[in-house]
Design an enzyme around this catalytic site. Sequence first.
Site, mmCIF file in Angstrom:
data_model
loop_
_atom_site.group_PDB
_atom_site.id
_atom_site.type_symbol
_atom_site.label_atom_id
_atom_site.label_comp_id
_atom_site.label_asym_id
_atom_site.label_seq_id
_atom_site.Cartn_x
_atom_site.Cartn_y
_atom_site.Cartn_z
ATOM 1 N N ARG A 190 -3.731 144.383 120.798
ATOM 2 C CA ARG A 190 -3.107 143.355 119.786
ATOM 3 C C ARG A 190 -2.391 143.045 119.810
ATOM 4 O O ARG A 190 -1.822 141.836 119.344
ATOM 5 C CB ARG A 190 -3.258 143.687 118.280
ATOM 6 N N TYR A 209 -1.829 115.226 114.138
ATOM 7 C CA TYR A 209 -3.030 116.440 113.583
ATOM 8 C C TYR A 209 -2.790 116.710 112.615
ATOM 9 O O TYR A 209 -2.052 117.260 111.802
ATOM 10 C CB TYR A 209 -2.425 117.647 115.042
ATOM 11 N N ASP A 225 4.651 118.916 119.015
ATOM 12 C CA ASP A 225 2.653 119.406 119.816
ATOM 13 C C ASP A 225 2.953 118.289 120.795
ATOM 14 O O ASP A 225 3.235 117.111 121.092
ATOM 15 C CB ASP A 225 1.971 119.102 118.492
ATOM 16 N N LYS A 233 -7.552 122.324 124.591
ATOM 17 C CA LYS A 233 -7.534 121.245 124.838
ATOM 18 C C LYS A 233 -7.991 120.664 126.373
ATOM 19 O O LYS A 233 -8.547 121.348 127.013
ATOM 20 C CB LYS A 233 -7.502 120.238 123.935
#
Length: 379
Positions: free
Chosen positions: A50, A102, A175, A200
């Site tokens: 994790r 976004y 971003d 993406k």
Amino acid sequence: MKEYSTATLLAQAGHFVDELTGAVTPPVHPSTTFARDENYELMGAYLYGREQNPTNELVEQLAASLDHGKEAMLFSSGMAAIASVFETINTGQQIAAPGIMYYGAQDWLRWISKKREIDLSFFDAGDPMGLRKALIPGKTALVWIESPVNPSWDVIDIADSAKVAHEAGAILAVDGTVSTPITTKALEFGADIVFHSATKYLNGHGDVNAGVLVTKVLDQRWDEIKYIRKHVGAVLGPFDSWLLLRGMRTLSLRFERASSNALKIAQYFENHPKVEKMLYPGLESHPGHLIAQRQMTHGFGGMLSICVKGGSAEAVSVATNLKLFVSATSLGGVESLVEHRATVEGPLSRVPENLLRFSVGIEEVEDLISDLEQGLNVI
Ligand SMILES: *Cc1c(COP(=O)(O)O)cnc(C)c1O
């Protein structure tokens, strides 16, 4: 060590050769736990899945070198990475972001800011003074920008935003999902953190959800983000990480082809009788073209939007009549997609009703042009 260019680093997955086996293809390490030796010391740099895994780390090293950053962190989605950055902002501080950006990130910003009593200020990305007007020196902690802005493709000047943010005592996070480190290295323009939705372009094959952050400096905030990722379990799993790395190896070719296809489509349809406005930063007519030329050194990307003549009904009709462009959300894949954002975003959306967003893929451009031609001619 010699600094290799972006395309070279990508093709060789960070100049990888496995020291143990000589394998040229990176391995996947699915182990969630890592053993200790006879002195009860960990045998490697890993403890528990994790927190971190070796496959992830390989991709993180590559991501950090692509953006010329100090370190990178991979997340189970782009939003997991974004939410972890927002999580570092305290009650009473301010976040500034563009009014059109976004949608998922903006939606989350509204929710978390309200809940935490964080002051949220949206600015007009098309106004060069917009960010200056939105900031409160001493109170603004984070300026979050995108360039180009999704889905209007307004170009925000990263260097200027960094200067303005830093003067107000804030950090600048960018971003860079749509530009990718192929064409824009945001840290070099003064950003403190750069984010990419690796779902993406970085992966590019529509089969992995992932996000990545790259930092310019190792500071308290970066440690905090690492702490958050570990405790909320937002780390990317090793199999996804491995797939992502495989996708990244062809990123420079894919991005080059998508950029060249998109530019040809934008030029071809810019003055089409059914097109009210063509939005693509690579066009000289685009208001942000000069900044884009400075900031996007290796192509203007594969994203463009078309405002068709008419309204919502005409736009949707074009989308549904396209045969090659697939009507679906997301972007940056090898296949071309089209989307009516106003429908997807709902009543709070600020996106024009007649706007269609296109993610241009790597197909033969002549096929894409003839499909769009027949699609536009139905209205
Ligand atoms: C998709 C996207 C995100 C969110 O990433 P996910 O991987 O979907 O969580 C953030 N910013 C931009 C610009 C995006 O396109």
